[in-house]
Design an enzyme around this catalytic site. Structure first.
Site, PDB file in Angstrom:
ATOM      1  N   PRO A   1     -26.453 -28.855  -4.641  1.00 41.53           N
ATOM      2  CA  PRO A   1     -26.498 -27.737  -5.522  1.00 41.53           C
ATOM      3  C   PRO A   1     -26.417 -27.910  -6.967  1.00 41.53           C
ATOM      4  O   PRO A   1     -27.016 -27.414  -8.011  1.00 41.53           O
ATOM      5  CB  PRO A   1     -25.074 -26.939  -5.301  1.00 41.53           C
TER       6      PRO A   1
ATOM      7  N   GLY B   1     -28.179 -31.012  -7.618  1.00 44.70           N
ATOM      8  CA  GLY B   1     -29.474 -32.025  -7.739  1.00 44.70           C
ATOM      9  C   GLY B   1     -29.497 -33.154  -6.788  1.00 44.70           C
ATOM     10  O   GLY B   1     -30.389 -34.201  -6.522  1.00 44.70           O
ATOM     11  N   GLY B   2     -28.136 -33.520  -6.137  1.00 38.68           N
ATOM     12  CA  GLY B   2     -27.962 -34.566  -5.122  1.00 38.68           C
ATOM     13  C   GLY B   2     -27.948 -35.663  -5.871  1.00 38.68           C
ATOM     14  O   GLY B   2     -27.206 -36.049  -6.847  1.00 38.68           O
TER      15      GLY B   2
ATOM     16  N   TYR C   1     -21.951 -38.410   8.512  1.00 38.65           N
ATOM     17  CA  TYR C   1     -21.421 -38.961   7.285  1.00 38.65           C
ATOM     18  C   TYR C   1     -20.646 -40.188   7.630  1.00 38.65           C
ATOM     19  O   TYR C   1     -19.231 -40.097   8.258  1.00 38.65           O
ATOM     20  CB  TYR C   1     -20.742 -37.952   6.738  1.00 38.65           C
TER      21      TYR C   1
ATOM     22  N   PRO D   1     -29.084 -36.168 -10.479  1.00 33.74           N
ATOM     23  CA  PRO D   1     -28.607 -34.961 -11.146  1.00 33.74           C
ATOM     24  C   PRO D   1     -29.464 -34.068 -12.089  1.00 33.74           C
ATOM     25  O   PRO D   1     -30.334 -34.557 -12.663  1.00 33.74           O
ATOM     26  CB  PRO D   1     -27.349 -35.441 -11.776  1.00 33.74           C
ATOM     27  N   LEU D   2     -29.260 -32.794 -11.746  1.00 31.42           N
ATOM     28  CA  LEU D   2     -30.144 -31.979 -12.732  1.00 31.42           C
ATOM     29  C   LEU D   2     -30.323 -32.164 -14.231  1.00 31.42           C
ATOM     30  O   LEU D   2     -29.081 -32.406 -14.831  1.00 31.42           O
ATOM     31  CB  LEU D   2     -29.566 -30.458 -12.327  1.00 31.42           C
TER      32      LEU D   2
END
Length: 290
Positions: free
Chosen positions: A215, A217-218, A65, A221-222
């Site tokens: 978690p 959606g990365g 990272y 987004p969801l």
């Protein structure tokens, strides 16, 4: 400091280590595209210290990272690390100049990456190393034996305490477990991505943690009408509902949502504690077609 029982979900285990089920993923502390230093270094340090102050005892990071950025921030903020803090890292990929994630799983690559993580985190052994398979597009079929075996050798040398696997198929999980104990599986999983449902349940029965990455959606987004409807009923954000659903999905699920802001960290922690009803869960299950 002792592992928190007041955080949503209480605690769970990673091998013989007890951690808060609500953890923290440090990837977002790097710059845009997970490249370069934090846009606000002081805020990056502050969010890590606040995570520990809140009782979080599981932090997920990697030398990839940045690269070579996030681990340095973790060390600056938290070293010397509290005894109860578990810092998990990941090997199996490098970074290229364009921000890609080329696989790097030759024995010499993995040994180099483990030693890089040791140096940058300032420790003599790593609490947990996840063996990353596949590539940036997702899981790929193929044997994990050689790569995982290198980490087992490093574990025997005393450089790694526990081993996990990431971005893996169920077959690769079984193959790794036949070689040496696996304490966690870290795969993409959320309300909309439910391909690991059976694996989550199997691991829960065997006492192995499941740690969803992305978690929320990365990078996308969801978004869902059902998610929005449940959130509206609870006067909560959709992201709070998504985190709460994961905690209620199975007791072996550990959360590692990331953020670079203290206020957002607090929102994530509070949101994960939202109590969802059976009707809420049934409506949410329609998102992933469960």
């Amino acid at each position: 400091m002792t592992p928190s029982t007041t955080l949503p979900g209480g605690t769970a285990t990673l091998g013989d280590l007890t951690v808060s089920r609500v953890g923290y993923g440090a990837m977002q502390l790097a710059g845009p595209g997970v490249m370069g230093p934090p846009a606000d270094p002081e805020s990056a340090v502050a969010v890590l210290r606040e995570a520990v102050a809140l009782g979080i005892t599981h932090i997920d990071t990697s030398e990839a990272y940045g690269p070579r950025t996030t681990n340095q921030v973790v060390r600056e903020a938290l070293h010397p690390y509290p005894d109860e803090l578990v810092v998990a890292t990941k090997v199996g990929a490098d970074r290229d100049a364009a921000g890609g994630w080329p696989p790097a799983r030759r024995p010499e690559d993995l040994r180099r990456q483990v030693h890089e993580n040791l140096r940058s985190l300032g420790v003599e052994h790593l609490d947990l190393v996840n063996m990353r398979m596949g590539d940036a597009t997702g899981q790929k079929e193929g044997s994990i034996a050689e790569a995982y075996g290198v980490l087992v050798d490093l574990q025997r040398e005393g450089l790694v305490r526990h081993l996990g696997v990431s971005n893996v198929t169920a077959e690769q999980v079984a193959e790794a477990r036949a070689i040496a104990p696996v304490v966690c599986v870290q795969n993409m999983y959320n309300l909309a991505v439910r391909h690991d449902d059976a694996l989550v349940d199997q691991l829960a029965a065997d006492g192995i943690a499941y740690v969803p990455f992305f978690p929320l959606g990365g990078f996308s987004p969801l978004q869902s009408a059902a998610l929005g409807a449940v959130a509206a009923r609870h006067d909560a954000t959709p992201m709070s509902v998504a985190l709460a659903w994961l905690l209620q999905r199975s007791p072996n699920i550990l959360l590692i949502p990331g953020t670079s802001k203290v206020a957002h960290l607090r929102e994530n922690v509070a949101g994960a504690g939202l109590a969802l009803s059976a009707d809420d869960l049934a409506e949410l299950d329609t998102i992933g077609g469960a």
